[in-house]
Design a protein around this motif. Structure first.
Motif, mmCIF file in Angstrom:
data_model
loop_
_atom_site.group_PDB
_atom_site.id
_atom_site.type_symbol
_atom_site.label_atom_id
_atom_site.label_comp_id
_atom_site.label_asym_id
_atom_site.label_seq_id
_atom_site.Cartn_x
_atom_site.Cartn_y
_atom_site.Cartn_z
ATOM 1 N N ALA A 73 0.873 -1.670 -0.289
ATOM 2 C CA ALA A 73 -0.380 0.026 0.150
ATOM 3 C C ALA A 73 0.940 1.393 -0.175
ATOM 4 C CB ALA A 73 -0.744 -0.271 1.628
ATOM 5 N N HIS A 74 1.686 0.784 0.509
ATOM 6 C CA HIS A 74 3.336 2.371 0.539
ATOM 7 C C HIS A 74 3.882 2.928 -0.591
ATOM 8 C CE1 HIS A 74 3.644 2.835 5.052
ATOM 9 N NE2 HIS A 74 2.378 2.828 4.478
ATOM 10 N N ILE A 77 4.967 5.987 -2.489
ATOM 11 C CA ILE A 77 5.700 6.810 -1.286
ATOM 12 C C ILE A 77 6.775 7.185 -1.554
ATOM 13 C CG2 ILE A 77 5.788 7.473 1.305
ATOM 14 C CD1 ILE A 77 3.147 6.091 2.200
ATOM 15 N N THR A 81 10.990 10.040 1.208
ATOM 16 C CA THR A 81 9.735 11.371 2.296
ATOM 17 C C THR A 81 9.745 10.740 3.264
ATOM 18 O OG1 THR A 81 8.071 10.859 0.028
ATOM 19 C CG2 THR A 81 7.079 11.348 2.098
ATOM 20 N N PHE A 106 5.157 9.021 14.243
ATOM 21 C CA PHE A 106 5.881 8.949 12.944
ATOM 22 C C PHE A 106 4.382 8.647 11.684
ATOM 23 C CE2 PHE A 106 7.750 6.966 8.865
ATOM 24 C CZ PHE A 106 8.300 7.530 8.474
ATOM 25 N N CYS A 110 0.547 10.230 8.576
ATOM 26 C CA CYS A 110 -0.110 10.644 7.984
ATOM 27 C C CYS A 110 -1.235 10.078 8.235
ATOM 28 C CB CYS A 110 0.692 9.650 6.530
ATOM 29 S SG CYS A 110 1.925 10.749 6.589
ATOM 30 N N HIS A 111 -1.811 8.960 8.904
ATOM 31 C CA HIS A 111 -3.230 8.510 9.131
ATOM 32 C C HIS A 111 -3.693 8.803 10.885
ATOM 33 C CE1 HIS A 111 -2.116 5.338 6.060
ATOM 34 N NE2 HIS A 111 -0.753 5.098 6.471
ATOM 35 N N VAL A 121 -8.487 9.251 0.749
ATOM 36 C CA VAL A 121 -7.536 9.017 -0.007
ATOM 37 C C VAL A 121 -6.853 8.261 1.217
ATOM 38 C CG1 VAL A 121 -5.462 10.575 -0.693
ATOM 39 C CG2 VAL A 121 -7.322 11.030 -0.761
ATOM 40 N N ILE A 122 -6.067 8.208 2.294
ATOM 41 C CA ILE A 122 -5.702 7.971 3.379
ATOM 42 C C ILE A 122 -6.384 7.790 4.445
ATOM 43 C CG2 ILE A 122 -3.226 8.197 4.472
ATOM 44 C CD1 ILE A 122 -1.932 9.959 2.565
ATOM 45 N N LYS A 123 -6.007 5.963 4.467
ATOM 46 C CA LYS A 123 -6.653 5.659 5.360
ATOM 47 C C LYS A 123 -6.498 6.155 6.998
ATOM 48 C CE LYS A 123 -9.195 1.980 3.751
ATOM 49 N NZ LYS A 123 -8.169 1.170 2.582
ATOM 50 N N CYS A 136 3.471 0.823 16.025
ATOM 51 C CA CYS A 136 3.118 0.492 14.374
ATOM 52 C C CYS A 136 3.679 -0.971 13.595
ATOM 53 C CB CYS A 136 2.770 1.185 13.728
ATOM 54 S SG CYS A 136 2.222 2.951 14.686
ATOM 55 N N VAL A 137 4.451 -0.739 13.783
ATOM 56 C CA VAL A 137 5.361 -0.940 13.053
ATOM 57 C C VAL A 137 5.974 -2.965 13.520
ATOM 58 C CG1 VAL A 137 7.107 0.350 12.036
ATOM 59 C CG2 VAL A 137 7.683 -0.732 14.225
ATOM 60 N N HIS A 140 2.454 -3.909 11.628
ATOM 61 C CA HIS A 140 2.877 -3.063 10.275
ATOM 62 C C HIS A 140 3.689 -3.243 9.427
ATOM 63 C CE1 HIS A 140 -2.123 -2.027 10.148
ATOM 64 N NE2 HIS A 140 -1.330 -1.769 11.093
ATOM 65 N N PRO A 142 6.408 -1.252 7.852
ATOM 66 C CA PRO A 142 6.409 0.059 7.047
ATOM 67 C C PRO A 142 6.483 -0.016 5.511
ATOM 68 C CG PRO A 142 8.248 0.047 8.430
ATOM 69 C CD PRO A 142 7.315 -1.228 8.723
ATOM 70 N N PRO A 145 2.704 -2.164 4.073
ATOM 71 C CA PRO A 145 1.839 -2.187 5.491
ATOM 72 C C PRO A 145 0.288 -3.256 5.280
ATOM 73 C CG PRO A 145 1.320 -0.277 4.718
ATOM 74 C CD PRO A 145 2.494 -0.802 3.924
ATOM 75 N N GLU A 146 0.284 -3.048 4.498
ATOM 76 C CA GLU A 146 -1.133 -3.858 4.928
ATOM 77 C C GLU A 146 -1.005 -5.524 4.485
ATOM 78 O OE1 GLU A 146 0.214 -3.555 1.865
ATOM 79 O OE2 GLU A 146 -1.730 -3.110 0.640
HETATM 80 C C1 HEC Z 1 3.789 9.988 3.797
HETATM 81 C C2 HEC Z 1 2.359 10.114 4.754
HETATM 82 C C3 HEC Z 1 2.677 8.516 4.720
HETATM 83 C C4 HEC Z 1 3.535 7.606 6.163
HETATM 84 C C5 HEC Z 1 4.574 9.065 6.831
HETATM 85 C C6 HEC Z 1 3.060 6.761 6.189
HETATM 86 N N1 HEC Z 1 1.974 6.522 5.129
HETATM 87 FE FE1 HEC Z 1 0.590 4.170 5.782
HETATM 88 N N2 HEC Z 1 -0.138 5.223 4.287
HETATM 89 C C7 HEC Z 1 -0.580 6.286 3.000
HETATM 90 C C8 HEC Z 1 -0.452 6.069 1.959
HETATM 91 C C9 HEC Z 1 -0.855 7.361 1.639
HETATM 92 C C10 HEC Z 1 -1.172 5.040 2.146
HETATM 93 C C11 HEC Z 1 -2.282 3.681 0.189
HETATM 94 C C12 HEC Z 1 -3.219 3.947 0.702
HETATM 95 C C13 HEC Z 1 -3.882 3.779 2.040
HETATM 96 O O1 HEC Z 1 -4.319 2.795 1.809
HETATM 97 O O2 HEC Z 1 -4.491 4.535 3.257
HETATM 98 C C14 HEC Z 1 -1.125 3.834 2.920
HETATM 99 C C15 HEC Z 1 -1.453 2.792 3.573
HETATM 100 C C16 HEC Z 1 -0.803 2.333 4.860
HETATM 101 C C17 HEC Z 1 -2.337 1.330 5.413
HETATM 102 C C18 HEC Z 1 -3.165 0.218 4.777
HETATM 103 C C19 HEC Z 1 -4.598 0.997 4.663
HETATM 104 C C20 HEC Z 1 -5.318 -0.297 3.947
HETATM 105 O O3 HEC Z 1 -6.133 -0.925 4.720
HETATM 106 O O4 HEC Z 1 -5.733 0.464 3.222
HETATM 107 C C21 HEC Z 1 -1.601 0.342 6.495
HETATM 108 C C22 HEC Z 1 -1.374 -0.295 7.376
HETATM 109 C C23 HEC Z 1 -0.564 1.487 6.802
HETATM 110 N N3 HEC Z 1 -0.215 3.003 5.918
HETATM 111 C C24 HEC Z 1 0.257 2.105 7.485
HETATM 112 C C25 HEC Z 1 1.342 2.912 7.905
HETATM 113 C C26 HEC Z 1 2.536 2.612 9.081
HETATM 114 C C27 HEC Z 1 2.177 1.413 10.565
HETATM 115 C C28 HEC Z 1 3.233 3.873 9.370
HETATM 116 C C29 HEC Z 1 4.333 3.818 9.741
HETATM 117 C C30 HEC Z 1 5.916 3.180 9.485
HETATM 118 C C31 HEC Z 1 2.663 4.006 8.086
HETATM 119 N N4 HEC Z 1 1.620 3.969 7.757
HETATM 120 C C32 HEC Z 1 3.480 5.818 7.731
HETATM 121 C C33 HEC Z 1 0.878 7.218 3.733
HETATM 122 C C34 HEC Z 1 1.631 6.998 4.931
#
Ligand code: HEC
Ligand code: HEC
Ligand code: HEC
Ligand code: HEC
Ligand code: HEC
Ligand code: HEC
Ligand code: HEC
Ligand code: HEC
Length: 256
Positions: A73-74, A77, A81, A106, A110-111, A121-123, A136-137, A140, A142, A145-146
């Motif tokens: 899912a990342h 990114i 970033t 951290f 975004c979340h 857009v961002i869950k 979180c890690v 998930h 990083p 993550p999903e």
């Molecule tokens: C720069 C912004 C950003 C950061 C920092 C970030 N994320 Fe994300 N994340 C996103 C985006 C954009 C998506 C894709 C869209 C979505 O599915 O939400 C995503 C998707 C996810 C998803 C999947 C959600 C789903 O079920 O579709 C998870 C779980 C997740 N991030 C966890 C994390 C974790 C844990 C961290 C820290 C290590 C993290 N994110 C840091 C932007 C970010």
């Protein structure tokens, strides 16, 4: 000169004075040097030396991470970033470390729940409620993550295989495979835990601590000899302490 006019001039002069004083203190010394409305960022500790580089360079050296990221899912990114600008790191990776944070705050950047942002857009998760006892890690990855949670869900029937534990506890497995317990499955010591797998924070696993527990496999006269496992006499071997006061459970020939 009429009084009113004189007062007006005094008030005006005070305003001009205040403006010039304020300007003197508020406007950076380098104002104008770098073009309109720009000041020298160094004055604010912004590092001019840091520059973002072509992300394909990261993949050259971090192929596995890069591959796992591009299916997750990342994927959209950029590495930088999350890890900051990489120009110095690529010149000498061992001396110039990248930024790396495994703190909840951290990911929250975004979340975290924020009504002003679109959650399609961002869950979003409420970080004051979502699995608060853990980073979180831990659950998930990083870089994808999903996938981990989806994999765990689809592998629930394999709850007696270490692979399911390793999905979330890969760091422990790395320690374990270095030592004499590498062939002992996680479940032999911690038991099976379907509830733990589904919701780790709500349902903890058993953590062995008693001498008798280790004795089941290592105690002379208790464990079956045929298995070829090294045996000790529970009534002689360092009886003052628990086994895990000395032996590290995941790598037992390393000592605390
Ligand atoms: C720069 C912004 C950003 C950061 C920092 C970030 N994320 Fe994300 N994340 C996103 C985006 C954009 C998506 C894709 C869209 C979505 O599915 O939400 C995503 C998707 C996810 C998803 C999947 C959600 C789903 O079920 O579709 C998870 C779980 C997740 N991030 C966890 C994390 C974790 C844990 C961290 C820290 C290590 C993290 N994110 C840091 C932007 C970010
Ligand atoms: C959504 C943010 C995010 C993105 C995007 C991201 N990382 Fe990471 N990365 C992290 C976090 C958080 C950690 C720390 C994980 C931990 O402490 O368990 C980490 C750890 C690492 C590590 C240390 C080894 C490890 O596995 O813990 C390396 C190397 C790394 N990232 C490289 C990359 C590269 C290369 C990319 C781009 C292909 C990338 N990262 C993209 C957040 C991210
Ligand atoms: C020339 C090979 C090379 C390139 C290119 C490279 N790395 Fe690394 N990176 C390494 C090595 C080697 C380490 C381990 C350094 C250590 O542990 O001393 C590392 C470690 C890391 C870490 C862990 C934290 C740290 O600094 O120890 C992160 C995060 C990371 N790299 C991200 C990136 C990102 C993002 C890029 C792209 C901008 C990148 N790397 C480009 C070789 C490289
Ligand atoms: C104890 C394990 C665990 C921890 C710790 C954890 N999560 Fe999750 N997360 C899950 C599980 C399981 C799901 C999927 C089921 C659900 O929605 O609760 C999930 C779902 C998500 C989603 C997708 C939500 C959606 O609407 O689909 C995001 C985003 C996310 N987590 C981000 C985070 C962030 C950010 C942190 C740290 C502040 C974090 N998680 C900590 C287990 C965890
Ligand atoms: C979905 C991810 C996930 C899976 C799968 C998982 N764990 Fe955990 N485990 C965690 C997290 C997160 C914690 C930390 C819980 C907390 O502090 O909230 C934890 C904690 C533990 C603890 C420590 C409990 C304590 O009291 O300190 C043990 C032991 C453990 N896990 C063993 C296992 C074993 C054995 C398996 C396989 C049968 C397994 N785990 C599977 C995420 C997972
Ligand atoms: C030989 C028995 C044994 C095996 C096999 C074993 N553990 Fe443990 N584990 C322990 C003991 C003992 C502790 C408690 C350590 C302490 O309290 O000092 C522990 C603690 C833990 C903890 C709590 C955090 C920590 O590091 O103290 C987790 C999580 C965990 N084990 C997961 C695992 C997973 C995952 C596996 C399989 C990859 C595994 N264990 C295999 C004996 C074992
Ligand atoms: C399910 C059975 C089992 C349990 C429970 C168990 N072990 Fe082991 N242990 C083994 C096996 C198998 C080996 C590898 C064969 C060998 O070398 O004895 C081993 C190896 C060892 C060794 C290295 C022996 C050597 O010199 O080769 C030590 C030390 C040890 N275990 C200590 C412990 C301690 C401390 C505990 C309790 C936390 C424990 N074990 C629990 C099965 C077990
Ligand atoms: C005070 C620290 C201490 C405690 C407590 C302790 N051990 Fe040890 N153990 C050692 C040391 C040091 C060695 C390696 C030197 C030796 O062979 O005596 C060892 C060796 C072993 C060996 C390998 C024996 C061999 O023949 O190579 C096993 C198996 C073992 N311990 C299991 C256990 C078990 C099970 C317990 C708990 C009932 C335990 N130990 C408690 C310090 C300790």
């Amino acid at each position: 000169m009429p009084n009113q006019l004189r007062n007006l001039i005094i008030v005006f002069a005070i305003f001009v004075g205040l403006f010039l004083t304020a300007r003197h203190f508020l406007v950076p010394k380098t104002f104008g040097d770098l073009g309109h409305y720009r000041a020298d960022a160094l004055q604010y500790n912004i590092d001019h030396e840091k520059k973002f580089v072509d992300t394909t360079l990261c993949s050259n050296c971090h192929t596995d991470i890069s591959n796992s990221k591009y299916v997750g899912a990342h994927k959209l990114i950029n590495c930088q970033t999350c890890h900051g600008a990489g120009n110095k790191h690529i010149e000498n990776p061992t001396i110039n470390k990248m930024e790396k944070s495994s703190e909840r705050e951290f990911c929250a950047k975004c979340h975290a729940k924020n009504l002003a942002r679109s959650s399609t857009v961002i869950k979003q998760v409420d970080i004051t409620k979502h699995n608060i006892d853990s980073k979180c890690v831990n659950c998930h990855n990083p870089h994808s993550p999903e996938i981990k949670m989806a994999q765990v869900a689809s592998n629930q029937n394999k709850k007696d295989e270490p692979a399911i534990c390793i999905m979330c506890h890969d760091k422990i497995d790395k320690i374990k495979t270095k030592g004499m317990h590498k062939s002992v499955p996680c479940q032999s010591c911690h038991g099976e835990g379907l509830n733990h797998i589904k919701s780790p924070s709500k349902s903890n696993m058993f953590k062995p601590s008693k001498r008798e527990f280790c004795g089941k496999c290592h105690g002379i006269g208790i464990a079956p000899k045929s298995k070829g496992i090294k045996q000790i006499d529970l009534k002689e071997h360092n009886i003052e302490n628990k086994c895990i006061d000395c032996h590290i459970g995941h790598n037992p020939l390393e000592f605390k």
